[in-house]
Design a protein around this motif. Structure first.
Motif, PDB file in Angstrom:
ATOM      1  N   LEU A 119       1.647 -16.675   5.822  1.00  0.00           N
ATOM      2  CA  LEU A 119       0.531 -15.734   5.790  1.00  0.00           C
ATOM      3  C   LEU A 119       0.821 -14.648   4.764  1.00  0.00           C
ATOM      4  O   LEU A 119       1.981 -14.324   4.507  1.00  0.00           O
ATOM      5  CB  LEU A 119       0.347 -15.105   7.176  1.00  0.00           C
ATOM      6  N   LYS A 120      -0.241 -14.108   4.202  1.00  0.00           N
ATOM      7  CA  LYS A 120      -0.070 -12.970   3.305  1.00  0.00           C
ATOM      8  C   LYS A 120       0.003 -11.701   4.158  1.00  0.00           C
ATOM      9  O   LYS A 120      -0.778 -11.536   5.085  1.00  0.00           O
ATOM     10  CB  LYS A 120      -1.250 -12.893   2.336  1.00  0.00           C
ATOM     11  N   ILE A 121       0.953 -10.811   3.832  1.00  0.00           N
ATOM     12  CA  ILE A 121       1.137  -9.602   4.642  1.00  0.00           C
ATOM     13  C   ILE A 121       0.673  -8.377   3.862  1.00  0.00           C
ATOM     14  O   ILE A 121       1.095  -8.162   2.722  1.00  0.00           O
ATOM     15  CB  ILE A 121       2.624  -9.378   5.007  1.00  0.00           C
ATOM     16  N   VAL A 122      -0.189  -7.590   4.508  1.00  0.00           N
ATOM     17  CA  VAL A 122      -0.695  -6.355   3.911  1.00  0.00           C
ATOM     18  C   VAL A 122      -0.253  -5.180   4.780  1.00  0.00           C
ATOM     19  O   VAL A 122      -0.364  -5.249   6.006  1.00  0.00           O
ATOM     20  CB  VAL A 122      -2.243  -6.370   3.845  1.00  0.00           C
ATOM     21  N   ALA A 123       0.241  -4.122   4.157  1.00  0.00           N
ATOM     22  CA  ALA A 123       0.556  -2.889   4.893  1.00  0.00           C
ATOM     23  C   ALA A 123      -0.608  -1.918   4.738  1.00  0.00           C
ATOM     24  O   ALA A 123      -1.002  -1.593   3.615  1.00  0.00           O
ATOM     25  CB  ALA A 123       1.840  -2.268   4.360  1.00  0.00           C
ATOM     26  N   GLU A 124      -1.167  -1.462   5.861  1.00  0.00           N
ATOM     27  CA  GLU A 124      -2.314  -0.547   5.851  1.00  0.00           C
ATOM     28  C   GLU A 124      -1.857   0.912   5.855  1.00  0.00           C
ATOM     29  O   GLU A 124      -0.853   1.243   6.491  1.00  0.00           O
ATOM     30  CB  GLU A 124      -3.133  -0.713   7.140  1.00  0.00           C
ATOM     31  N   GLY A 125      -2.608   1.759   5.195  1.00  0.00           N
ATOM     32  CA  GLY A 125      -2.411   3.203   5.336  1.00  0.00           C
ATOM     33  C   GLY A 125      -1.125   3.728   4.726  1.00  0.00           C
ATOM     34  O   GLY A 125      -0.491   4.622   5.286  1.00  0.00           O
ATOM     35  N   VAL A 126      -0.748   3.200   3.568  1.00  0.00           N
ATOM     36  CA  VAL A 126       0.441   3.704   2.867  1.00  0.00           C
ATOM     37  C   VAL A 126       0.043   4.999   2.149  1.00  0.00           C
ATOM     38  O   VAL A 126      -0.811   4.993   1.263  1.00  0.00           O
ATOM     39  CB  VAL A 126       0.967   2.650   1.865  1.00  0.00           C
ATOM     40  N   GLU A 127       0.654   6.107   2.572  1.00  0.00           N
ATOM     41  CA  GLU A 127       0.244   7.419   2.054  1.00  0.00           C
ATOM     42  C   GLU A 127       1.270   8.055   1.140  1.00  0.00           C
ATOM     43  O   GLU A 127       0.935   8.884   0.305  1.00  0.00           O
ATOM     44  CB  GLU A 127      -0.034   8.375   3.225  1.00  0.00           C
ATOM     45  N   VAL A 128       2.544   7.722   1.350  1.00  0.00           N
ATOM     46  CA  VAL A 128       3.594   8.394   0.566  1.00  0.00           C
ATOM     47  C   VAL A 128       4.543   7.364  -0.043  1.00  0.00           C
ATOM     48  O   VAL A 128       4.654   6.232   0.428  1.00  0.00           O
ATOM     49  CB  VAL A 128       4.388   9.417   1.418  1.00  0.00           C
ATOM     50  N   ALA A 129       5.247   7.814  -1.100  1.00  0.00           N
ATOM     51  CA  ALA A 129       6.097   6.904  -1.868  1.00  0.00           C
ATOM     52  C   ALA A 129       7.198   6.272  -1.010  1.00  0.00           C
ATOM     53  O   ALA A 129       7.538   5.103  -1.200  1.00  0.00           O
ATOM     54  CB  ALA A 129       6.707   7.654  -3.051  1.00  0.00           C
ATOM     55  N   SER A 130       7.748   7.016  -0.037  1.00  0.00           N
ATOM     56  CA  SER A 130       8.828   6.453   0.788  1.00  0.00           C
ATOM     57  C   SER A 130       8.322   5.265   1.601  1.00  0.00           C
ATOM     58  O   SER A 130       9.052   4.293   1.817  1.00  0.00           O
ATOM     59  CB  SER A 130       9.412   7.524   1.707  1.00  0.00           C
TER      60      SER A 130
END
Ligand code: C2E
Ligand code: MG
Ligand code: MG
Ligand code: MG
Length: 292
Positions: free
Chosen positions: A232-243
């Motif tokens: 499956l392709k994995i997406v991370a939601e709501g990335v707000e900061v560089a860390s």
């Protein structure tokens, strides 16, 4: 304020609750009018590949600017539209408009990018999903391979066999299915073995927690590993900061979505930034992580 009477029973009367109920009924009536007068718009937020920031797809997000109340969040009006079944008519407009827009962008040269549309459980339950989606694709000229449907984990695990079958038939046409808000629906991970899915969108909650709590980092890591094992392709939601971006990238997560990359934007802004600049890449509005 609601009070318990000491035996754990809630009394239902309070001025605040009265206000909430009044607003609820007011918004149902206002939604009805807004649907009839086509007063909604869509915003589009890019989901980009972590390696080169190329845009994989745009998520279409409904926007309602009420003439008196101002902007009302979809987090407030979508649940009300679901309760009242108005989501069926509204969602019909949303799917059509999202496909029409992407079809126009494809014609303008942004032809590697896909469009995703959030679909509510009420729509799945009341519509002949396969016919509805294939008709809309035919009417708008968008190829099925350019469409993705986002369905929350809790909706998918409660879907009937007929719905699962329709989604499977759509997948055979090339439409992709994403599990939205993954990790919040309390399904067992084994459910992933039976669901018709291509993409997992890991809920923002895990992204927020992972940089501050090592246990969440481990959970994030194992969700992403399992997803990869299942192709499956994995997406991370709501990335707000560089860390958060660094962490997600190091875990081998494929794609990110979040204010760090870009906020949801109007079609006009997407058109002028993405198409005029560099077609399938995002020209950045946010913090400079992704200069193309
Ligand atoms: P969702 O499908 O999980 O959409 C992602 C939400 O996260 C969007 O909120 C988006 O603006 C927000 N987001 C993206 N990146 C960030 C970030 O870095 N930080 C923060 N704080 N938020 C971020 P939005 O547009 O307010 O929509 C909220 C929810 O309303 C959506 O969650 C979806 O469940 C529902 N919704 C929105 N549009 C539609 C629609 O057209 N149809 C249906 N059925 N539901 C919709
Ligand atoms: Mg979504
Ligand atoms: Mg989501
Ligand atoms: Mg969400």
């Amino acid at each position: 304020r609601a009070k318990t009477d000491g035996r754990g029973i809630f009394r239902v009367y309070s001025p605040e609750m009265g206000n909430k109920i009044r607003r609820y009924h007011y918004l149902i009536e206002e939604l009805r009018l807004a649907i009839a007068s086509q007063s909604f718009t869509l915003s589009f937020q890019p989901i980009v590949n972590v390696d080169d920031f190329s845009i994989d797809y745009f998520e279409s997000l409904a926007r309602w600017n009420h003439p008196v109340e101002g902007p009302i969040s979809p987090a407030e009006f979508i649940p009300i539209a679901e309760d009242s079944n108005l989501i069926i008519e509204l969602g019909n407009w949303i799917l059509f408009e999202a496909c029409r827009q992407m079809s126009a962008w494809h014609n303008a040269g942004m032809n590697k990018v896909k469009m995703s549309v959030n679909i509510s459980g009420i729509q799945l339950k009341h519509l002949p999903v396969y016919e509805w989606v294939t008709d809309t694709l035919a009417k708008t000229g968008l190829p099925p391979t350019a469409l993705l449907l986002e369905i929350t984990e809790s909706c998918l695990i409660h879907a009937s066999e007929k719905i699962i079958d329709d989604l499977e038939r759509l997948r055979q046409q090339g439409v992709q299915i994403a599990i939205d808000d993954f990790g919040t629906g309390f399904s067992s991970l084994s459910a992933l073995g039976n669901l018709p899915v291509d993409i997992i969108k890991i809920d923002k909650l895990f992204i927020d927690q992972a940089t501050i709590n090592p246990k969440y980092e481990k959970i994030l890591n194992s969700i992403s590993d399992l997803g990869k094992q299942l192709d499956l392709k994995i997406v991370a939601e709501g990335v707000e900061v560089a860390s958060q971006f660094e962490l997600v990238k190091n875990l081998g997560i494929h794609c990110v979505q979040g204010f760090l990359i870009s906020r949801p934007e109007s079609s006009y802004n997407v058109g002028s930034k993405v198409i005029r600049n560099n077609l399938n890449h995002i020209a950045l509005t946010g913090t400079g992580v992704c200069t193309p």
